[in-house]
Design a protein around this motif. Structure first.
Motif, PDB file in Angstrom:
ATOM      1  N   SER A 174      86.313  -8.265  48.226  1.00  9.20           N
ATOM      2  CA  SER A 174      86.214  -6.809  48.291  1.00  9.20           C
ATOM      3  C   SER A 174      85.293  -6.384  49.418  1.00  9.20           C
ATOM      4  CB  SER A 174      85.683  -6.273  46.956  1.00  9.20           C
ATOM      5  OG  SER A 174      85.449  -4.890  47.024  1.00  9.20           O
ATOM      6  N   THR A 175      84.177  -7.112  49.579  1.00  6.73           N
ATOM      7  CA  THR A 175      83.159  -6.734  50.570  1.00  6.73           C
ATOM      8  C   THR A 175      82.530  -7.993  51.145  1.00  6.73           C
ATOM      9  OG1 THR A 175      81.133  -5.418  50.911  1.00  6.73           O
ATOM     10  CG2 THR A 175      81.308  -6.582  48.815  1.00  6.73           C
ATOM     11  N   SER A 176      81.986  -7.879  52.353  1.00  9.35           N
ATOM     12  CA  SER A 176      81.265  -8.999  52.966  1.00  9.35           C
ATOM     13  C   SER A 176      79.847  -9.079  52.440  1.00  9.35           C
ATOM     14  CB  SER A 176      81.202  -8.811  54.477  1.00  9.35           C
ATOM     15  OG  SER A 176      80.481  -7.627  54.784  1.00  9.35           O
ATOM     16  N   THR A 177      79.341  -7.952  51.958  1.00  8.19           N
ATOM     17  CA  THR A 177      77.907  -7.818  51.734  1.00  8.19           C
ATOM     18  C   THR A 177      77.673  -7.038  50.449  1.00  8.19           C
ATOM     19  OG1 THR A 177      77.734  -7.599  54.148  1.00  8.19           O
ATOM     20  CG2 THR A 177      75.759  -7.097  52.863  1.00  8.19           C
ATOM     21  N   LEU A 178      76.755  -7.528  49.612  1.00  8.40           N
ATOM     22  CA  LEU A 178      76.344  -6.764  48.438  1.00  8.40           C
ATOM     23  C   LEU A 178      75.052  -6.026  48.754  1.00  8.40           C
ATOM     24  CD1 LEU A 178      77.117  -9.208  45.495  1.00  8.40           C
ATOM     25  CD2 LEU A 178      78.410  -7.203  46.272  1.00  8.40           C
ATOM     26  N   HIS A 179      74.854  -4.895  48.082  1.00  5.88           N
ATOM     27  CA  HIS A 179      73.640  -4.100  48.290  1.00  5.88           C
ATOM     28  C   HIS A 179      72.394  -4.974  48.164  1.00  5.88           C
ATOM     29  CE1 HIS A 179      71.218  -0.476  48.404  1.00  5.88           C
ATOM     30  NE2 HIS A 179      70.503  -0.983  47.409  1.00  5.88           N
ATOM     31  N   GLY A 180      71.548  -4.942  49.173  1.00  4.80           N
ATOM     32  CA  GLY A 180      70.305  -5.702  49.127  1.00  4.80           C
ATOM     33  C   GLY A 180      70.446  -7.142  49.600  1.00  4.80           C
ATOM     34  N   GLY A 181      71.671  -7.609  49.828  1.00 12.30           N
ATOM     35  CA  GLY A 181      71.895  -8.990  50.265  1.00 12.30           C
ATOM     36  C   GLY A 181      72.238  -9.066  51.747  1.00 12.30           C
ATOM     37  N   GLY A 182      72.294 -10.266  52.279  1.00 12.33           N
ATOM     38  CA  GLY A 182      72.668 -10.469  53.677  1.00 12.33           C
ATOM     39  C   GLY A 182      74.172 -10.648  53.813  1.00 12.33           C
ATOM     40  N   PHE A 227      89.567  21.453  68.163  1.00  5.66           N
ATOM     41  CA  PHE A 227      88.788  20.293  67.715  1.00  5.66           C
ATOM     42  C   PHE A 227      89.390  19.796  66.406  1.00  5.66           C
ATOM     43  CE2 PHE A 227      86.565  24.305  66.822  1.00  5.66           C
ATOM     44  CZ  PHE A 227      86.400  24.284  65.447  1.00  5.66           C
ATOM     45  N   ASN A 228      88.759  18.808  65.797  1.00  9.86           N
ATOM     46  CA  ASN A 228      89.232  18.284  64.518  1.00  9.86           C
ATOM     47  C   ASN A 228      88.285  18.680  63.388  1.00  9.86           C
ATOM     48  OD1 ASN A 228      91.487  17.035  65.490  1.00  9.86           O
ATOM     49  ND2 ASN A 228      90.893  14.950  64.921  1.00  9.86           N
ATOM     50  N   LEU A 229      88.806  18.635  62.168  1.00 15.46           N
ATOM     51  CA  LEU A 229      87.989  18.945  60.995  1.00 15.46           C
ATOM     52  C   LEU A 229      87.861  17.729  60.089  1.00 15.46           C
ATOM     53  CD1 LEU A 229      89.467  22.418  60.039  1.00 15.46           C
ATOM     54  CD2 LEU A 229      87.270  21.952  61.136  1.00 15.46           C
ATOM     55  N   ASN A 230      86.733  17.649  59.410  1.00 16.99           N
ATOM     56  CA  ASN A 230      86.618  16.789  58.246  1.00 16.99           C
ATOM     57  C   ASN A 230      86.262  17.675  57.058  1.00 16.99           C
ATOM     58  OD1 ASN A 230      84.491  14.824  56.485  1.00 16.99           O
ATOM     59  ND2 ASN A 230      86.484  14.003  56.980  1.00 16.99           N
ATOM     60  N   PRO A 231      87.291  18.071  56.280  1.00 12.04           N
ATOM     61  CA  PRO A 231      87.036  18.923  55.104  1.00 12.04           C
ATOM     62  C   PRO A 231      86.326  18.111  54.012  1.00 12.04           C
ATOM     63  CG  PRO A 231      89.371  18.912  55.720  1.00 12.04           C
ATOM     64  CD  PRO A 231      88.710  17.783  56.421  1.00 12.04           C
ATOM     65  N   HIS A 232      85.810  18.796  53.008  1.00 11.06           N
ATOM     66  CA  HIS A 232      85.073  18.125  51.921  1.00 11.06           C
ATOM     67  C   HIS A 232      83.992  17.227  52.505  1.00 11.06           C
ATOM     68  CE1 HIS A 232      88.073  19.299  48.865  1.00 11.06           C
ATOM     69  NE2 HIS A 232      89.010  18.911  49.709  1.00 11.06           N
ATOM     70  N   TYR A 233      83.353  17.672  53.602  1.00 11.46           N
ATOM     71  CA  TYR A 233      82.360  16.783  54.217  1.00 11.46           C
ATOM     72  C   TYR A 233      81.272  16.431  53.204  1.00 11.46           C
ATOM     73  CZ  TYR A 233      78.930  14.549  57.028  1.00 11.46           C
ATOM     74  OH  TYR A 233      78.051  13.601  57.503  1.00 11.46           O
ATOM     75  N   LEU A 234      80.923  15.164  53.164  1.00 12.24           N
ATOM     76  CA  LEU A 234      79.961  14.634  52.189  1.00 12.24           C
ATOM     77  C   LEU A 234      78.794  13.990  52.914  1.00 12.24           C
ATOM     78  CD1 LEU A 234      81.416  12.434  49.316  1.00 12.24           C
ATOM     79  CD2 LEU A 234      79.794  14.303  49.143  1.00 12.24           C
ATOM     80  N   ASP A 235      77.581  14.417  52.603  1.00 11.59           N
ATOM     81  CA  ASP A 235      76.407  13.744  53.154  1.00 11.59           C
ATOM     82  C   ASP A 235      76.241  12.375  52.499  1.00 11.59           C
ATOM     83  OD1 ASP A 235      75.136  15.817  54.953  1.00 11.59           O
ATOM     84  OD2 ASP A 235      75.454  16.973  53.135  1.00 11.59           O
ATOM     85  N   PRO A 236      75.649  11.418  53.234  1.00  5.78           N
ATOM     86  CA  PRO A 236      75.435  10.095  52.641  1.00  5.78           C
ATOM     87  C   PRO A 236      74.581  10.205  51.390  1.00  5.78           C
ATOM     88  CG  PRO A 236      74.909  10.080  55.005  1.00  5.78           C
ATOM     89  CD  PRO A 236      75.141  11.512  54.620  1.00  5.78           C
ATOM     90  N   ASP A 237      74.931   9.448  50.361  1.00  3.08           N
ATOM     91  CA  ASP A 237      74.147   9.383  49.132  1.00  3.08           C
ATOM     92  C   ASP A 237      73.092   8.287  49.310  1.00  3.08           C
ATOM     93  OD1 ASP A 237      73.071   8.913  46.676  1.00  3.08           O
ATOM     94  OD2 ASP A 237      74.974   8.557  45.644  1.00  3.08           O
ATOM     95  N   LEU A 238      71.862   8.686  49.501  1.00  2.00           N
ATOM     96  CA  LEU A 238      70.816   7.712  49.832  1.00  2.00           C
ATOM     97  C   LEU A 238      70.483   6.793  48.653  1.00  2.00           C
ATOM     98  CD1 LEU A 238      68.563  10.121  51.934  1.00  2.00           C
ATOM     99  CD2 LEU A 238      70.286   8.481  52.747  1.00  2.00           C
ATOM    100  N   GLN A 239      70.886   7.180  47.452  1.00  2.00           N
ATOM    101  CA  GLN A 239      70.649   6.337  46.268  1.00  2.00           C
ATOM    102  C   GLN A 239      71.752   5.306  46.072  1.00  2.00           C
ATOM    103  OE1 GLN A 239      67.727   6.883  44.846  1.00  2.00           O
ATOM    104  NE2 GLN A 239      67.554   8.554  46.329  1.00  2.00           N
ATOM    105  N   SER A 240      72.845   5.446  46.788  1.00  2.00           N
ATOM    106  CA  SER A 240      74.023   4.648  46.488  1.00  2.00           C
ATOM    107  C   SER A 240      73.824   3.176  46.829  1.00  2.00           C
ATOM    108  CB  SER A 240      75.210   5.189  47.280  1.00  2.00           C
ATOM    109  OG  SER A 240      76.321   4.322  47.138  1.00  2.00           O
ATOM    110  N   LYS A 241      74.356   2.319  45.990  1.00  2.10           N
ATOM    111  CA  LYS A 241      74.362   0.880  46.275  1.00  2.10           C
ATOM    112  C   LYS A 241      75.740   0.429  46.750  1.00  2.10           C
ATOM    113  CE  LYS A 241      70.487  -0.125  43.326  1.00  2.10           C
ATOM    114  NZ  LYS A 241      69.982  -0.524  42.019  1.00  2.10           N
ATOM    115  N   HIS A 242      76.627   1.388  46.956  1.00  4.45           N
ATOM    116  CA  HIS A 242      77.979   1.070  47.402  1.00  4.45           C
ATOM    117  C   HIS A 242      77.957   0.730  48.886  1.00  4.45           C
ATOM    118  CE1 HIS A 242      82.314   1.104  47.046  1.00  4.45           C
ATOM    119  NE2 HIS A 242      82.394   1.842  48.135  1.00  4.45           N
TER     120      HIS A 242
END
Lengths: 235, 235
Positions: B8-16, A154-169
């Motif tokens: 950079s992006t199509s969408t900003l956080h919180g926007g459409g 199978f394949n690996l994804n090392p350094h697996y990161l859970d989604p940051d629910l606070q992120s605005k990225h």
């Protein structure tokens, strides 16, 4: 018989290089006096010599001497003769390019299949899977192929990161990226969190460390696997 | 004369979808009644039709009708005839593979060089640079080459992310990855934060939006560029 330690990361936050793995490695490499290091992935662009020195320092307490694969004229022969092998992390595109360019992809797979103990971390773990297509790295160099060692099915994804629910990225989460992979590929992907590793003994593959790992399969919901899970049947 | 908006992006956080760019796009596409959308990058694996519909909805208020490049037999001819072109985000490896496979990389570059207004977001912006080697995406498919449109004389890193100083994750920061790129490549890399875009008018390239962008050059310290900076001389 295959003997492998396939680690998500070389280093945990606040720890030294390979620190958290040292008890495991002491046992794993018991009886080996020398180790061949594959420094091709060059994390942060450091030189092969510098990288090999870092590994030499880490293995000194185990009484294991370290040489770098770049020091040998005939890299394939060095791999065939090695008592033990460690492929370090860095950039997976660079590592795979160098493995092909130096014509050692097959030599490496053969050595492991015939029982040479293999340690991988990060990029060095990534290449033990079927392809490097679930790496997190930047494509800084164009490899001749994305196929890798295929030492696990199978394949690996090392350094697996859970989604940051606070992120605005708005860039994609790791899970979204792996989902995109499964639009085109059927290979299962194991997200290995930092602190987890796989122990391979023959055909048996076990999830080690204290953390769960996240398993992604095409067309299925992701699944959390407990530490200690047997992954031998995964393909 | 080249006319491009490279976001950079199509969408900003919180926007459409495309919301924050609509005033700019209204001006940029003035007088155009139709737009050709390149849906190849398929974010999250959505279909070409679904993706094109999303863009159709976003452009309806501007009185601009949208067709998807996948709807045409002869994709190169469709590009040559287009009044305006938009390449959306998603996976850059997939986008580049499809551009080569459908034999439209040159047609796209030619159309933009001869004055067809071009909008790119994320992966669709990445491909306007010299190579796709500073993408953040996962290599879910093996493209025939990493070379891209070369419509600007440097590379982009869209969705540029500053290091999170609180993070305990040991994976590489974006800056570390770009530094690794510069171990092997001399091409300057512009880190475009979400909310920034480049406006290209002939040979003039201007950084737009409210944010600074981060410029990486081989062998030099990274540099912050103010909004409004003229990047025409960068190469």
């Amino acid at each position: 018989m295959k003997k492998m330690i396939i680690a998500s990361t070389s280093t945990l936050h606040g720890g030294g290089y390979l620190d958290y793995l040292l008890p495991t490695l002491t046992e794993f490499f018991k009886g080996r006096r020398s180790l061949l290091f594959v420094p091709y992935a060059r994390p942060g662009g450091i030189s092969h010599d510098e990288y090999t020195q870092r590994v030499r320092d880490a293995f000194a307490p185990l009484g294991i001497s370290v040489t770098g694969l770049h020091e040998y004229e005939d890299a394939a022969a060095a791999i065939a003769k090695a008592e033990a092998i460690f492929t370090g992390g860095g950039n997976t595109f660079l590592l795979v390019t160098q493995l092909y360019k130096n014509n050692v992809m097959n030599a490496l797979a053969d050595a492991v299949k015939t029982g040479t103990p293999y340690l991988g971390s990060s990029a060095g773990s990534n290449v033990t899977g079927l392809t490097m297509q679930t790496t997190n790295d930047m494509p800084i160099i164009y490899p001749p192929s994305f196929q890798t060692l295929g030492l696990i099915p199978f394949n690996l994804n090392p350094h697996y990161l859970d989604p940051d629910l606070q992120s605005k990225h708005m860039g994609e989460t790791r899970e979204t990226r792996i989902k995109e992979f499964h639009q085109f590929n059927t290979i299962p992907v194991l997200g290995l969190r930092e602190g987890s590793w796989l122990e391979v003994s023959g055909d048996k593959i076990t999830l080690k460390g204290d953390l769960q790992a996240r398993l992604f399969r095409q067309g299925k919901d992701p699944e959390e696997l407990a530490a200690g899970s047997d992954l031998s049947g995964l393909r």
